[in-house]
Design a protein around this motif. Structure first.
Motif, mmCIF file in Angstrom:
data_model
loop_
_atom_site.group_PDB
_atom_site.id
_atom_site.type_symbol
_atom_site.label_atom_id
_atom_site.label_comp_id
_atom_site.label_asym_id
_atom_site.label_seq_id
_atom_site.Cartn_x
_atom_site.Cartn_y
_atom_site.Cartn_z
ATOM 1 N N THR A 203 1.957 -6.356 -14.306
ATOM 2 C CA THR A 203 1.561 -5.100 -13.682
ATOM 3 C C THR A 203 2.273 -3.964 -14.417
ATOM 4 O O THR A 203 2.999 -4.203 -15.386
ATOM 5 C CB THR A 203 1.975 -5.073 -12.195
ATOM 6 O OG1 THR A 203 3.396 -4.995 -12.136
ATOM 7 C CG2 THR A 203 1.486 -6.301 -11.455
ATOM 8 N N GLU A 204 2.104 -2.761 -13.906
ATOM 9 C CA GLU A 204 2.787 -1.617 -14.538
ATOM 10 C C GLU A 204 4.287 -1.641 -14.293
ATOM 11 O O GLU A 204 5.039 -0.944 -14.956
ATOM 12 C CB GLU A 204 2.225 -0.311 -13.950
ATOM 13 C CG GLU A 204 1.094 0.251 -14.759
ATOM 14 C CD GLU A 204 0.639 1.592 -14.202
ATOM 15 O OE1 GLU A 204 1.419 2.284 -13.524
ATOM 16 O OE2 GLU A 204 -0.525 1.925 -14.445
ATOM 17 N N ILE A 205 4.712 -2.421 -13.315
ATOM 18 C CA ILE A 205 6.150 -2.478 -12.986
ATOM 19 C C ILE A 205 6.780 -3.624 -13.793
ATOM 20 O O ILE A 205 6.379 -4.788 -13.620
ATOM 21 C CB ILE A 205 6.373 -2.763 -11.477
ATOM 22 C CG1 ILE A 205 5.447 -1.921 -10.607
ATOM 23 C CG2 ILE A 205 7.843 -2.613 -11.105
ATOM 24 C CD1 ILE A 205 5.754 -0.471 -10.519
ATOM 25 N N PRO A 206 7.740 -3.330 -14.673
ATOM 26 C CA PRO A 206 8.332 -4.390 -15.489
ATOM 27 C C PRO A 206 8.886 -5.523 -14.629
ATOM 28 O O PRO A 206 9.592 -5.281 -13.649
ATOM 29 C CB PRO A 206 9.468 -3.674 -16.244
ATOM 30 C CG PRO A 206 9.085 -2.228 -16.231
ATOM 31 C CD PRO A 206 8.331 -2.010 -14.958
ATOM 32 N N LYS B 11 0.791 -1.235 0.000
ATOM 33 C CA LYS B 11 0.000 0.000 0.000
ATOM 34 C C LYS B 11 0.820 1.281 0.000
ATOM 35 O O LYS B 11 0.275 2.349 -0.196
ATOM 36 C CB LYS B 11 -1.026 -0.027 1.144
ATOM 37 C CG LYS B 11 -2.198 -0.911 0.759
ATOM 38 C CD LYS B 11 -3.335 -0.905 1.724
ATOM 39 C CE LYS B 11 -4.445 -1.837 1.192
ATOM 40 N NZ LYS B 11 -5.193 -2.494 2.227
ATOM 41 N N GLY B 12 2.136 1.177 0.159
ATOM 42 C CA GLY B 12 2.966 2.384 0.133
ATOM 43 C C GLY B 12 3.158 2.955 -1.260
ATOM 44 O O GLY B 12 3.918 3.911 -1.441
ATOM 45 N N GLY B 13 2.527 2.374 -2.276
ATOM 46 C CA GLY B 13 2.650 2.906 -3.633
ATOM 47 C C GLY B 13 3.631 2.124 -4.491
ATOM 48 O O GLY B 13 3.947 2.518 -5.609
ATOM 49 N N ALA B 14 4.102 0.970 -3.974
ATOM 50 C CA ALA B 14 5.072 0.166 -4.731
ATOM 51 C C ALA B 14 4.473 -0.302 -6.051
ATOM 52 O O ALA B 14 5.164 -0.479 -7.047
ATOM 53 C CB ALA B 14 5.497 -1.044 -3.899
ATOM 54 N N ILE B 15 3.165 -0.456 -6.084
ATOM 55 C CA ILE B 15 2.501 -1.059 -7.239
ATOM 56 C C ILE B 15 1.070 -0.503 -7.299
ATOM 57 O O ILE B 15 0.461 -0.300 -6.250
ATOM 58 C CB ILE B 15 2.535 -2.589 -7.022
ATOM 59 C CG1 ILE B 15 2.379 -3.344 -8.302
ATOM 60 C CG2 ILE B 15 1.568 -3.069 -6.049
ATOM 61 C CD1 ILE B 15 2.736 -4.807 -8.108
ATOM 62 N N PRO B 16 0.529 -0.217 -8.501
ATOM 63 C CA PRO B 16 -0.832 0.339 -8.552
ATOM 64 C C PRO B 16 -1.899 -0.672 -8.103
ATOM 65 O O PRO B 16 -1.890 -1.814 -8.538
ATOM 66 C CB PRO B 16 -1.025 0.688 -10.038
ATOM 67 C CG PRO B 16 0.338 0.690 -10.625
ATOM 68 C CD PRO B 16 1.159 -0.268 -9.816
#
Ligand code: NAP
Length: 309
Positions: free
Chosen positions: A268-271, A248-253
């Motif tokens: 996810t948006e993170i490669p 929840k700290g914003g690591a991933i949408p």
């Protein structure tokens, strides 16, 4: 302590174990991190009748064990640990922090699933294990010849209420609307069972003790009338929430409910970060779908590792 792998998988339910099976058969070094029981939520299900290959059905616990055996047969490592955080800032070196140390990998598959919601009413916490339960398959036998309640109207509530009819003298399903959300087959079985009763348009406002559950305060949402219902046990099945607190700290949408957003390949948006199963937005929350999503995530992770510069 830090350990490096090509793939780290979080979660040992059908999604995570299938992902583990696929990545280890692809000869990638991989570790799967599970904080509780391998097999995940299905291990609490007495009989699974809609997982293909088992025409007579199979116990959820046995299916979880078989998945675990198959997944670890090809070299997948597993660790019993709780994930406390992730660092996804380095494209080639994702870090998963746990209470047992840190795990590094080029690709991460998040398949941590979901957990049952609570009612959040007085008495629920204090009487946990003293008549309040979230697992009929585990605790049903303690209520032989007693009256119990099940809260909720979905597949979990009805399926578990049917399990309870094998032990209890009466099972009262308390649902906030006047029709069930559960599948038609579950509804047919529930309405045909003489031990089942239904309290429609009703919500539980309190669970009454003091030392063990003695009853419930139930409010009719249409009339606002409150009634005391005498029961020795109450089983709560009012939906699930994804296990994404450490993200929840914003690591991933995440979506507004905390579920992970993915594309068709479970990316996810993170490669290099993928998600599968009940933790994913729009996942239909079925064991067979979770397994399929785990396979897809694993294939995508393998491709990501092969194609990265
Ligand atoms: P669910 O489908 O989300 O149903 C939750 C139920 O709890 C609903 O009836 C809902 O009422 C009620 N509810 C929610 N919040 C409440 C509250 N605060 N107070 C009182 N009632 C509340 O959850 P589930 O039954 O755990 O099922 C989850 C998913 O797993 C579903 O997709 C289900 O199909 C699947 N599943 C499948 C099987 C199977 O195929 N054998 C077995 C179990 C679960 P409303 O209906 O009014 O919203």
């Amino acid at each position: 302590m830090e350990q490096s792998f090509e793939v780290v998988i979080i979660g040992g339910g059908p999604a995570g174990l299938t992902a583990g099976l696929y990545v280890s058969r692809a000869r990638l070094s991989a570790v799967l991190i599970e904080k509780a029981i391998f097999g995940g939520q299905i291990t609490n299900t007495e009989r699974i009748e809609n997982y293909p290959g088992f025409p007579e059905g199979i116990s959820g616990f046995d299916l979880g064990q078989l998945m675990y055996e198959q997944a670890t047969k090809y070299g997948l490592e597993t660790v019993a640990a709780e994930v406390t955080g992730v660092d996804l800032s380095d494209r080639d070196r994702k870090v998963v922090r746990t209470d047992q140390g840190d795990y590094m990998a080029g690709a991460l598959i998040i398949a941590g699933g979901a957990q049952y919601n609570k009612l959040n009413v007085p008495g629920e916490e204090g009487l946990l294990g003293k008549g309040v339960s979230y697992c009929a398959t585990c605790d049903g036998a303690f209520f032989r010849d007693q009256v119990v309640a099940v809260v909720g109207g979905g597949d979990s509530a009805v399926e578990e209420a049917l399990v309870l009819t094998r032990f209890a003298s009466k099972v009262i399903v308390i649902h906030r609307r006047d029709e069930l959300r559960a599948s038609k087959l579950h509804q047919e079985r529930a309405f045909a069972n003489p031990k089942m009763e239904f309290l429609w348009d009703s919500v539980v406002e309190a669970i009454v003790g003091p030392d063990r559950v003695q009853g419930l305060v139930v409010r009719n949402v249409k009339t606002n009338q409150k009634t005391d219902v005498a029961v020795s046990g109450v089983f709560v099945y009012v939906g699930l929430h994804p296990q994404t607190d450490y993200l929840k700290g914003g690591a991933i949408p995440l979506d507004e409910d905390g579920r992970i957003l993915t594309g068709q390949g479970m990316e996810t948006e993170i490669p290099g970060v993928f998600a599968a199963g009940d933790i994913r937005k729009n996942s239909p929350r079925q064991a067979i779908v979770a397994a399929g999503e785990g396979a897809t995530a694993a294939i995508s992770a393998e491709r990501f590792l092969l194609e990265r510069p």
